[in-house]
Design a protein around this motif. Structure first.
Motif, PDB file in Angstrom:
ATOM      1  N   MET A  80      -0.153  -2.837  -7.721  1.00  9.09           N
ATOM      2  CA  MET A  80      -1.491  -2.468  -8.149  1.00  9.09           C
ATOM      3  C   MET A  80      -1.983  -1.200  -7.453  1.00  9.09           C
ATOM      4  O   MET A  80      -2.645  -0.355  -8.052  1.00  9.09           O
ATOM      5  CB  MET A  80      -2.452  -3.629  -7.862  1.00  9.09           C
ATOM      6  N   ARG A  81      -1.629  -1.087  -6.169  1.00  8.61           N
ATOM      7  CA  ARG A  81      -2.011   0.140  -5.456  1.00  8.61           C
ATOM      8  C   ARG A  81      -1.325   1.371  -6.053  1.00  8.61           C
ATOM      9  O   ARG A  81      -1.927   2.439  -6.195  1.00  8.61           O
ATOM     10  CB  ARG A  81      -1.647  -0.005  -3.978  1.00  8.61           C
ATOM     11  N   GLN A  82      -0.042   1.198  -6.406  1.00  8.71           N
ATOM     12  CA  GLN A  82       0.695   2.309  -6.990  1.00  8.71           C
ATOM     13  C   GLN A  82       0.093   2.712  -8.337  1.00  8.71           C
ATOM     14  O   GLN A  82      -0.116   3.904  -8.602  1.00  8.71           O
ATOM     15  CB  GLN A  82       2.165   1.922  -7.166  1.00  8.71           C
ATOM     16  N   VAL A  83      -0.188   1.710  -9.163  1.00 10.79           N
ATOM     17  CA  VAL A  83      -0.769   2.010 -10.469  1.00 10.79           C
ATOM     18  C   VAL A  83      -2.142   2.660 -10.326  1.00 10.79           C
ATOM     19  O   VAL A  83      -2.476   3.643 -11.014  1.00 10.79           O
ATOM     20  CB  VAL A  83      -0.851   0.731 -11.319  1.00 10.79           C
ATOM     21  N   GLY A  84      -2.968   2.127  -9.437  1.00 12.96           N
ATOM     22  CA  GLY A  84      -4.300   2.704  -9.231  1.00 12.96           C
ATOM     23  C   GLY A  84      -4.239   4.129  -8.723  1.00 12.96           C
ATOM     24  O   GLY A  84      -4.987   4.998  -9.158  1.00 12.96           O
ATOM     25  N   GLY A  85      -3.322   4.391  -7.776  1.00 13.22           N
ATOM     26  CA  GLY A  85      -3.188   5.749  -7.251  1.00 13.22           C
ATOM     27  C   GLY A  85      -2.727   6.727  -8.317  1.00 13.22           C
ATOM     28  O   GLY A  85      -3.263   7.842  -8.438  1.00 13.22           O
TER      29      GLY A  85
END
Length: 423
Positions: A104-109
């Motif tokens: 989720m962090r990767q997608v959000g970034g």
């Protein structure tokens, strides 16, 4: 492609696109590196959890170390994971909290970075298109003014590129339209003035003609009166006829409808034929006509029109010379030029009039030629210039005038005296 890159706005937009693309590549690399680093941390965290659990169950450290060092996936291991419910096909990501959080962090970034870069791309594109739209609107507005006859403004210029080349071409077209519009306006003004002058010139002889006819009609039984005024009426008709013929000749020259038929003619013969038409008048007015020049001198010209021009110059000299005066027509050659002079020792031209004598219908207020119409000299000038010549005038009041006709390139050798003929 080269023409596109010559435009400053296009170059700026392409530079912006390149910078944005470089920023996207850099952001991708940075996000990929951060993801790799996060996965490494998760890997060590998972190994720590597994080793802790195995040690808690009493498994020997050496066994744990050998298990972590293994690189093969065995059938027994796959069956164990299947029995435990951990497989790629059936285990959802949200059951793996660490991986789920990292994903989720990767997608959000990535969404934030690429969304921001896309927004910059959209803003830059809108800015470029807005500036280009304003450029088009300004050009359309200026062209609309051109269509309405207002040429005070200019299209965008002083830049390179296909678009501005098109603007430059449109500017040239507008300049041509402006010149044509001015020429048409000048033609209208000239036509207006010409019609006014023609009306003025015809008014006097027509009025005189009507008066003579009324006198003859009132005294039909007086032969002497009828003879006198019929002669005057004939002269008025001759003047009207001469005026109309001269006007037609001038109009043909102005319209470019005259095709000069150039042939090689002796200058002496041209001058003699032009003077011959005025011999009777010169004798009656007790004036001399002299011709002087080399017999070998020749001029390539239209015989009829050149004779007309010389005749008008000689007539002008007769008009402004007193009885006993001398009108001289002479010619001379040099290696580069043939020159013809029409000289007189008459009244001369006042300084305030000398710059206007070739203007159509112009007559000096001091002129003694009250019957003239002011078309002879303009006609002579048009004929001479139409055949590649130049006409000039020199004059001193009370000392006479000299008209100089020059034809560059017709001379052969310098004259050495020549012959004088008295007509």
């Amino acid at each position: 492609m080269r023409g596109i890159l010559e435009e400053r706005q296009t170059r700026s937009y392409l530079a912006f696109i390149l910078l944005l693309a470089a920023a996207m590549v850099a952001a991708s690399c940075l996000l990929g590196w951060r993801q790799t680093d996060r996965m490494r941390a998760l890997y060590f965290q998972w190994e720590g959890r597994v080793s802790s659990g195995l040690l808690g169950e009493g498994v020997e450290p050496a066994v744990i170390a050998r298990a972590f060092a293994g690189t093969e996936v065995t059938a027994e291991g796959e069956r164990f994971l299947l029995q435990a419910g951990y497989t790629e096909e059936i285990t959802p990501l949200w059951l793996l909290p660490d991986l789920y959080e990292a994903g989720m962090r990767q997608v959000g970034g990535q969404a934030a970075v690429f969304g921001g870069l896309s927004l910059l791309l959209l803003m830059g594109t809108l800015l470029f298109l807005g500036r280009r739209q304003r450029l088009y609107e300004r050009a359309a507005e200026v062209m609309g003014e051109y269509a309405g006859g207002n040429f005070s403004r200019h299209l965008p210029r002083n830049e390179r590129g296909t678009l501005f080349q098109m603007f430059a071409s449109a500017e040239q077209l507008a300049t041509a339209l402006q010149a044509r519009s001015q020429a048409r306006q000048a033609e209208k003004e000239m036509m207006k003035e010409t019609l006014s002058d023609i009306s003025h010139q015809l008014k006097t002889p027509l009025s005189a003609l009507f008066m003579y006819m009324e006198i003859m009609e009132g005294e039909p039984e007086e032969p002497s009166v009828v003879r006198e005024f019929s002669g005057k009426a004939l002269k008025a008709l001759e003047r009207i006829q001469e005026l109309i013929q001269t006007l037609l000749k001038v109009a043909r020259l102005d319209a470019g409808a005259v095709a000069f038929e150039k042939e090689d003619w002796p200058v002496g013969r041209l001058a003699g034929e032009a003077a011959e038409q005025l011999l009777d008048r010169a004798r009656k007015e007790e004036k001399q006509l002299l011709l002087q020049g080399e017999e070998r001198s020749h001029l390539v010209c239209d015989r009829s029109w050149m004779r007309e021009a010389l005749s008008n110059l000689i007539k002008n000299a007769l008009d402004h010379t007193d009885p006993g005066g001398v009108i001289r027509v002479r010619w001379e050659e040099s290696p580069a030029m043939l020159r013809i002079f029409v000289e007189d020792n008459g009244h001369g031209i006042p300084p305030e009039d000398i710059h206007f004598i070739f203007r159509r219908f112009y007559r000096s207020s001091r002129s003694s030629d009250r019957e003239g119409c002011g078309l002879g000299l303009p006609l002579a000038k048009s004929v001479i210039e139409g055949q590649g010549g130049v006409i000039q005038v020199e004059s001193r009041p009370g000392r006479g005038s000299r008209f100089i006709i020059s034809f560059p390139g017709f001379g052969t050798e310098a004259a050495s005296g020549g012959q004088v003929t008295k007509l």
